[in-house]
Structure formats: C-alpha cells, structure tokens
Scaffold this motif. Structure first.
Motif, short mmCIF file in Angstrom:
data_model
loop_
_atom_site.label_atom_id
_atom_site.label_comp_id
_atom_site.label_asym_id
_atom_site.label_seq_id
_atom_site.Cartn_x
_atom_site.Cartn_y
_atom_site.Cartn_z
N ILE A 185 1.04 -1.13 -0.16
CA ILE A 185 -0.13 -0.05 -0.01
C ILE A 185 1.02 1.24 -0.06
N TYR A 186 1.81 1.19 0.90
CA TYR A 186 2.54 2.27 0.94
C TYR A 186 3.69 2.64 -0.35
N CYS A 187 4.13 1.47 -0.93
CA CYS A 187 4.89 1.37 -2.30
C CYS A 187 3.67 2.04 -3.26
N SER A 188 2.37 1.43 -3.41
CA SER A 188 1.74 2.13 -4.68
C SER A 188 1.48 3.49 -4.21
N ASN A 189 1.53 4.20 -3.29
CA ASN A 189 1.67 5.53 -2.97
C ASN A 189 2.68 6.19 -3.49
N ARG A 204 2.52 6.33 -7.33
CA ARG A 204 1.46 7.42 -7.60
C ARG A 204 2.28 8.62 -7.55
N LYS A 205 2.93 8.72 -6.49
CA LYS A 205 3.50 10.17 -6.07
C LYS A 205 4.59 10.65 -7.06
N VAL A 220 -1.39 8.71 3.74
CA VAL A 220 -1.82 8.97 2.39
C VAL A 220 -2.98 8.22 2.13
N SER A 221 -4.11 8.94 1.04
CA SER A 221 -5.16 8.06 0.93
C SER A 221 -5.07 6.61 0.37
N MET A 222 -6.04 5.92 0.89
CA MET A 222 -5.83 4.52 0.22
C MET A 222 -7.04 4.08 -0.56
N PRO A 265 6.06 9.48 0.09
CA PRO A 265 4.85 9.80 0.77
C PRO A 265 4.66 9.74 2.24
N ILE A 272 -6.77 1.40 -3.20
CA ILE A 272 -5.32 0.50 -3.34
C ILE A 272 -5.56 -0.86 -2.85
#
Length: 283
Positions: A125-129, A132-133, A146-148, A142, A151
């Motif tokens: 989840i953190y890696c997906s953000n 994205r960023k 951050v928004s989930m 991030p 995700i």
C-alpha cells in the motif's frame, strides 16, 4: 527543465507536452481534450482542440533527468527518516515473528503466513503511493497518512501477479526439471518490470499479462529496459545473497529474519520509486 523544450503555443510560459502534426501547434495539458478509446482497457485518446484529430504526447524525457543518471537517488530514497523507520518497523514485525515461530512448526504454519501477508499488504500500500507520487513528478516519499482509496484491491492484484510469477518457475521445475525451470524463471524475471508497470498504470491483470502490451512497453523504453532488468535482478539477488551470507555467521543468525525482511521492504520501496520515475520519464 531545458532551454530547448518546446513551449505551448497558447500558454507561452508553460512547456508543451503534446504536438499536432495537422496544424503544427504545441499544447500543454490544459489545452487538449480527450475521449475514451473503445478498443483498449483504461486507455484514452488525446485530441487537438483546433483540428479534433488525435495527437500524441511529446513525453517529458527532455525535461526529466534519465533514470540511469539517478541511481544514487534511488538507492537513498528509502533511507529518508520516516520511510526508513517504516521499513525497519515492518521488517522487525515480519522477521521477529518468523524467528520466534520457527521453534514451533504448527505455530509457524498457522501464524506466520497471516503476519507476513499483513506486513506485505501494508508495505505494498505504501509502495503504491510511492509509485503514484513519483509518477506525478514528486520525488519525495509520501507521508504515512496517504489516501488508500482503491489501493487494497490494487495491492491484491499485485500480490496475485507476484505469486503467479513465483509459481511459474516452481511449476516448470516440477514438470520439466531444473534447467527448464531456471530458463522460465529468468524469462519471467525479464518480463516482471514491464508487467508490474502495466498493472500499476492500468490496474488490470489482463493488461499486465497481455503479450502485445508488454512488447510495446519494452519497445517504448528501448535498450534502457535492459538496465531496468539488471537493476531489478541485482536488487532481488542482492537481498537473497546478503541473507545467505549472514546466515553463515553464528552470531548473526538470530537477526537474519529481521534483516532479510527489512532489506526486502527496502527493495520494494526502491523498485516502486524507480517504476514511478520511469512512468514520469516516458510519459
């Protein structure tokens, strides 16, 4: 930014990201219109506002430092204090549970797998953000709040693809022997960066395993894809080799699981940041 980058024909202080061969105008994202492409999943066509014909992105490679010149940045990205603390925390949770539960085979089977999957999910989840960023041009890690939105399902698809690729080599080894298994493993590893990029961008497993889309993406990145594959291979085998080396030292043996999972999460954050940067560079 560079002085040679074209400017928007209608916003003279903004760099262009689109060019129309029909009318010869350069456009920034604020100028163009778009419509959905009915032939491809999650794809759109960018349209010239003057001619109403399809136009293509210029890309922003002329505005972005190539990823192969940013290798030190990628290595240091997960070492920012908040990100490093996050990596170490979940490395301790996964590694600590792995270490203590190995003394009881039943507990290991019943308890460690859920703990590992929870840690993997949170890290992804953190890696997906991170992806994205970075893909939007922000190269800072991030925050933890951050928004989930959307995700978790995205992470489930990533986990499914990861397990499918991991199972491919094992299945081929079982059916055809170690040599064929090794060849299948290397082939899958070569395609993995492209497949995960497609999955992260399109949020579609079908897209991620589409041979045509994989080929087109590798072709777009060009010879630099070999460097992406090399970086991915070095990181993957580096984590395994480090864990193996440390396991040979008796005084380090209790700490090997924690160090292994900490390095694994470090690798994931780095790779997703690299993928986001490739998305940024190649538009």
């Amino acid at each position: 930014m560079t002085a040679t980058a074209p400017l928007c024909s209608f916003h003279k202080n903004t760099h262009a990201q689109f060019y129309c061969r029909s009318c010869g105008n350069y456009y920034c994202p604020n100028c163009i219109s778009w419509k959905k492409n009915p032939h491809y999943l999650h794809d759109i066509n960018f349209m010239c506002p003057a001619c109403n014909v399809e136009i293509h992105p210029l890309g922003i490679s002329h505005l972005v430092t190539p990823f192969w010149k940013q290798l030190l940045h990628f290595l240091s990205y997960p070492l920012k204090p908040a990100t490093l603390g996050f990596i170490v925390l979940f490395g301790m949770i996964a590694g600590g549970s792995h270490h203590f539960l190995t003394f009881n085979a039943v507990a290991a089977g019943l308890c460690f797998l859920p703990v590992y999957l929870i840690c993997l999910t949170v890290v992804l989840i953190y890696c997906s953000n991170v992806f994205r960023k970075t893909g939007k041009g922000d190269l800072t890690p991030p925050s933890m709040d951050v928004s989930m939105e959307g995700i978790p399902w995205h992470v489930l698809k990533q986990t499914t693809l990861f397990l499918a690729l991991h199972s491919l080599g094992y299945g081929v080894i079982t059916l055809a022997g170690p040599l064929a298994g090794l060849a299948a493993y290397e082939f899958a590893k070569f395609l993995t960066p492209a497949m995960f990029l497609l999955l992260l961008v399109n949020n579609s497993l079908i897209s991620a395993i589409n041979p045509l889309l994989i080929f087109l993406l590798i072709k777009k990145i060009g010879r630099s894809y070999l460097l992406v594959y090399l970086i991915f291979s070095v990181l993957l085998h580096g984590v395994l080799a480090t864990a193996f080396f440390l396991s040979q030292l008796d005084f380090m043996l209790p700490f090997v699981p924690i160090l292994f999972y900490t390095l694994l999460w470090y690798q994931l954050v780095l790779v997703y940041h690299l993928f986001g940067y490739i998305l940024l560079q190649y538009n």
